[in-house]
Design a protein around this motif. Structure first.
Motif, PDB file in Angstrom:
ATOM      1  N   ASP A 167       0.818  -1.210   0.000  1.00 29.95           N
ATOM      2  CA  ASP A 167       0.000   0.000   0.000  1.00 29.95           C
ATOM      3  C   ASP A 167       0.851   1.259   0.000  1.00 29.95           C
ATOM      4  OD1 ASP A 167      -2.384  -1.532   0.221  1.00 29.95           O
ATOM      5  OD2 ASP A 167      -2.023  -1.753   2.369  1.00 29.95           O
ATOM      6  N   ARG A 168       2.089   1.145   0.477  1.00 25.13           N
ATOM      7  CA  ARG A 168       2.954   2.313   0.582  1.00 25.13           C
ATOM      8  C   ARG A 168       4.042   2.334  -0.492  1.00 25.13           C
ATOM      9  NH1 ARG A 168       2.964   0.660   6.283  1.00 25.13           N
ATOM     10  NH2 ARG A 168       1.497   1.957   7.465  1.00 25.13           N
ATOM     11  N   SER A 169       4.095   1.306  -1.310  1.00 27.62           N
ATOM     12  CA  SER A 169       5.154   1.218  -2.312  1.00 27.62           C
ATOM     13  C   SER A 169       4.541   1.026  -3.699  1.00 27.62           C
ATOM     14  CB  SER A 169       6.094   0.045  -1.991  1.00 27.62           C
ATOM     15  OG  SER A 169       7.050  -0.112  -3.013  1.00 27.62           O
ATOM     16  N   SER A 170       4.491   2.083  -4.447  1.00 33.96           N
ATOM     17  CA  SER A 170       3.931   2.001  -5.795  1.00 33.96           C
ATOM     18  C   SER A 170       4.804   1.139  -6.706  1.00 33.96           C
ATOM     19  CB  SER A 170       3.775   3.400  -6.393  1.00 33.96           C
ATOM     20  OG  SER A 170       5.037   4.070  -6.431  1.00 33.96           O
ATOM     21  N   SER A 171       6.132   1.135  -6.440  1.00 34.57           N
ATOM     22  CA  SER A 171       7.032   0.363  -7.290  1.00 34.57           C
ATOM     23  C   SER A 171       6.789  -1.138  -7.125  1.00 34.57           C
ATOM     24  CB  SER A 171       8.496   0.698  -6.978  1.00 34.57           C
ATOM     25  OG  SER A 171       8.812   0.380  -5.631  1.00 34.57           O
ATOM     26  N   PHE A 192       3.393  -7.162   3.043  1.00 37.15           N
ATOM     27  CA  PHE A 192       2.641  -6.482   4.096  1.00 37.15           C
ATOM     28  C   PHE A 192       1.554  -5.602   3.488  1.00 37.15           C
ATOM     29  CE2 PHE A 192       6.841  -7.149   6.105  1.00 37.15           C
ATOM     30  CZ  PHE A 192       6.438  -7.844   7.233  1.00 37.15           C
ATOM     31  N   THR A 193       0.467  -5.426   4.250  1.00 38.19           N
ATOM     32  CA  THR A 193      -0.570  -4.470   3.870  1.00 38.19           C
ATOM     33  C   THR A 193      -0.897  -3.607   5.078  1.00 38.19           C
ATOM     34  OG1 THR A 193      -2.381  -5.992   4.445  1.00 38.19           O
ATOM     35  CG2 THR A 193      -1.579  -6.024   2.154  1.00 38.19           C
ATOM     36  N   GLN A 194      -1.426  -2.442   4.813  1.00 36.94           N
ATOM     37  CA  GLN A 194      -1.699  -1.478   5.869  1.00 36.94           C
ATOM     38  C   GLN A 194      -2.981  -1.863   6.614  1.00 36.94           C
ATOM     39  OE1 GLN A 194      -1.488   2.450   4.315  1.00 36.94           O
ATOM     40  NE2 GLN A 194      -1.712   3.486   6.271  1.00 36.94           N
ATOM     41  N   VAL A 195      -2.940  -1.773   7.947  1.00 38.05           N
ATOM     42  CA  VAL A 195      -4.113  -2.097   8.754  1.00 38.05           C
ATOM     43  C   VAL A 195      -5.262  -1.159   8.420  1.00 38.05           C
ATOM     44  CG1 VAL A 195      -5.032  -2.153  11.094  1.00 38.05           C
ATOM     45  CG2 VAL A 195      -2.796  -3.150  10.615  1.00 38.05           C
ATOM     46  N   GLU A 196      -4.967   0.115   8.409  1.00 41.65           N
ATOM     47  CA  GLU A 196      -5.945   1.127   8.006  1.00 41.65           C
ATOM     48  C   GLU A 196      -5.206   2.390   7.617  1.00 41.65           C
ATOM     49  OE1 GLU A 196      -6.954   2.771  12.512  1.00 41.65           O
ATOM     50  OE2 GLU A 196      -8.398   1.499  11.478  1.00 41.65           O
ATOM     51  N   GLU A 197      -5.857   3.209   6.866  1.00 42.89           N
ATOM     52  CA  GLU A 197      -5.198   4.416   6.359  1.00 42.89           C
ATOM     53  C   GLU A 197      -4.710   5.280   7.519  1.00 42.89           C
ATOM     54  OE1 GLU A 197      -6.014   8.069   3.190  1.00 42.89           O
ATOM     55  OE2 GLU A 197      -7.528   6.508   3.521  1.00 42.89           O
ATOM     56  N   GLY A 198      -3.441   5.655   7.450  1.00 45.59           N
ATOM     57  CA  GLY A 198      -2.841   6.478   8.489  1.00 45.59           C
ATOM     58  C   GLY A 198      -2.209   5.684   9.617  1.00 45.59           C
TER      59      GLY A 198
END
Length: 412
Positions: A167-171, A192-198
Motif C-alpha cells: 500500500d505504501r510502495s507504488s514500485s 505487508f498491507t496497511q491495517v488502516e489508512e494512516g
C-alpha cells in the motif's frame, strides 16, 4: 480405588488425556503452540494417517498413545496379554486397513489445474535487510516466468518474500501486477498491507496479483502471528521486566492478527490461503473449506530453521491439513520445504531446503467433504469427556459411599 480396580483402562485413559492436552494446546492462545504433535511423526507413513479425514490429527495421537500403552501393559501384566494384544492389534491394523481403503478408493475429481510454488532461497536475515528487495523481486520474477512457461495456472510465493508494504510502495505494486500480467497467471504474493489508512501497523498478508494487471480485492491477513516473533504478548510488562525478550521480535511494531478466513475467487478456482503458523491450527484450514476453498495455498517463512527438523515438522502439518480437508495443498517456503501435496497427503513434488527453484504439478480442485470437515473435533471433545469422567467418577463414588455409611450408622 476405582482406577486401581480397572487397570486395563489406564492406557485408554492416558491416551485420552494426551489427546485432550494436544487439543488444549491449540486453544490456549499464544502460550500454547501445537507444533510437535505426535501425528506429524507419522507423515512418512501415509497409510497410518488417513484416518485424520475422519476425526483429525487428534485421532492419530490417540491411536499412537493407546497402542503403545496397551503394549506396555501387556508386558507389565502377562495374564492380560491376549486381551491387550488383541486390542492393540485391532487399533493398529484397523487404522492401517482404513488407510489402505481410503488410498485405493479416493478418486481424482474436479478440474485439473497446474500449480507452482516458488522458493527464492532468501532467508529473513537477507530478505529483511531491505537492501535486497530489488534482488529478491528479480529472483522471484525469473522463477515465476519459468513456471508460467511450463504451464502453471497459479503461482504461489512465500510469506513476506517481499518485506514491503504494498500500500505504501507504488514500485512494488507495479512490479507484482506487471509480472502477473506478463506471466498471464494469478500470483499469490506474500508481503505487508496497511491495517488502516494512516496507521503505522501492518498486516502480514497474501494478495493476489491478477493477469489483467490489477490486485484482487480480497486480501488474506495472517490469523496466528508468531509470539515473540511478530508480536510480544503483554508488551508493556515484558518491556519493563525483561527488555531483551521483547527485542526478539523481528519488527518494531506488533503484527495484528487477521480476523477471518477468506478465499480468493480466481478464474481457475477457489483458493484458500494460509500463512505459516496458520497451517498448524487445523481450524484455519477447516474454515477455508467451509468458505468454499477448492485448494489450499500455504505461504511460509521457515528460514529460521535452515535445514533442521523444524522445516520438516512444519511441512508435515500441511500433509495432515490435506488429509483432514480432502484438498490439495501447494506450499511455498522462502528457503524450503516447498511442495505440492495431494488430498491423500502424498507429496507430488518438493524442493529441499536451501535450494533455489520451484515445484510444479497438476492437481485437482475439489469440493469433496470429509467427515472431519463436518464434525470437527468431536473426537477430541469425547476425550475431554472421558478425562472428566475418569477424574469425577472416583470422587462421586467416594461421596456416595460416605453418604451410605452415614445412613448406615444412623440406622444402627
Amino acid at each position: 480405588k476405582w482406577l486401581s480396580r480397572h487397570t486395563l483402562l489406564h492406557p485408554i485413559l492416558f491416551a485420552c488425556f494426551w489427546t485432550a492436552l494436544e487439543w488444549w494446546q491449540s486453544h490456549s492462545g499464544w502460550s500454547g503452540v501445537p507444533w510437535a504433535r505426535l501425528a506429524i511423526g507419522q507423515a512418512e507413513h501415509i497409510l497410518n494417517i488417513q484416518s485424520a479425514s475422519l476425526f483429525g490429527s487428534y485421532f492419530i495421537t490417540f491411536l499412537i498413545v493407546a497402542v503403545n500403552g496397551l503394549l506396555a501393559y501387556l508386558f507389565l501384566h502377562p495374564s492380560k496379554r491376549v486381551l491387550c494384544g488383541a486390542l492393540a492389534a485391532g487399533l493398529f491394523f484397523g487404522n492401517l486397513g482404513f488407510g489402505a481403503i481410503r488410498m485405493a478408493s479416493l478418486k481424482d475429481e474436479g478440474a485439473a489445474v497446474k500449480v507452482a510454488a516458488i522458493q527464492g532461497n532468501k532467508g529473513s536475515l537477507e530478505n529483511w535487510s531491505f537492501g535486497t528487495v530489488d534482488e529478491v523481486m528479480e529472483i522471484y520474477g525469473e522463477l515465476s516466468r519459468e513456471a508460467a512457461a511450463q504451464g502453471a495456472e497459479l503461482i504461489v510465493w512465500p510469506e513476506t518474500c517481499i518485506p514491503v508494504n504494498i500500500d505504501r510502495s507504488s514500485s512494488v505494486y507495479e512490479y507484482v501486477t506487471g509480472l502477473a500480467k506478463d506471466c498471464g497467471v494469478p500470483i499469490l504474493c506474500g508481503l505487508f498491507t496497511q491495517v488502516e489508512e494512516g496507521s503505522k501497523a501492518d498486516y502480514n498478508s497474501i494478495v493476489a496479483a491478477l493477469p489483467d494487471g490489477t490486485v484482487h480485492d480480497t486480501v488474506y491477513n495472517k490469523r496466528n502471528p508468531v509470539p515473540f516473533g511478530e508480536f510480544v504478548p503483554f508488551r508493556d510488562l515484558v518491556m519493563t521486566l525483561i527488555p531483551p525478550l521483547a527485542e526478539i521480535n523481528t519488527l518494531d511494531e506488533d503484527i495484528p492478527a487477521g480476523e477471518e478466513s477468506v478465499v480468493f475467487d480466481l478464474d481457475m478456482g477457489q483458493v484458500g490461503s494460509l500463512i505459516c503458523f496458520d497451517s498448524i491450527y487445523e481450524r484455519n484450514a477447516i474454515d477455508s473449506i467451509k468458505n468454499g476453498a477448492q485448494l489450499l495455498a500455504v505461504s511460509t517463512n521457515d528460514s529460521w530453521f535452515l535445514d533442521s527438523r523444524g522445516v520438516w515438522m512444519h511441512h508435515a502439518q500441511s500433509q495432515l491439513r490435506a488429509i483432514e480437508t480432502g484438498r490439495c495443498v501447494v506450499r511455498s517456503a522462502n528457503t524450503g520445504v516447498s511442495s505440492i501435496i495431494d488430498a491423500k497427503g502424498m507429496v507430488l513434488d518438493s524442493l529441499a531446503p536451501l535450494k533455489t527453484g520451484y515445484v510444479l504439478a497438476e492437481i485437482r480442485l475439489s469440493d469433496r467433504v470429509t467427515a472431519y470437515s463436518v464434525i470437527g473435533n468431536v473426537f477430541a471433545y469425547a476425550c475431554l469427556a472421558v478425562c472428566a469422567v475418569g477424574i469425577l467418577w472416583p470422587i462421586a463414588e467416594d461421596v456416595v459411599n460416605r453418604v451410605a455409611n452415614k445412613r448406615t450408622k444412623r440406622a444402627e
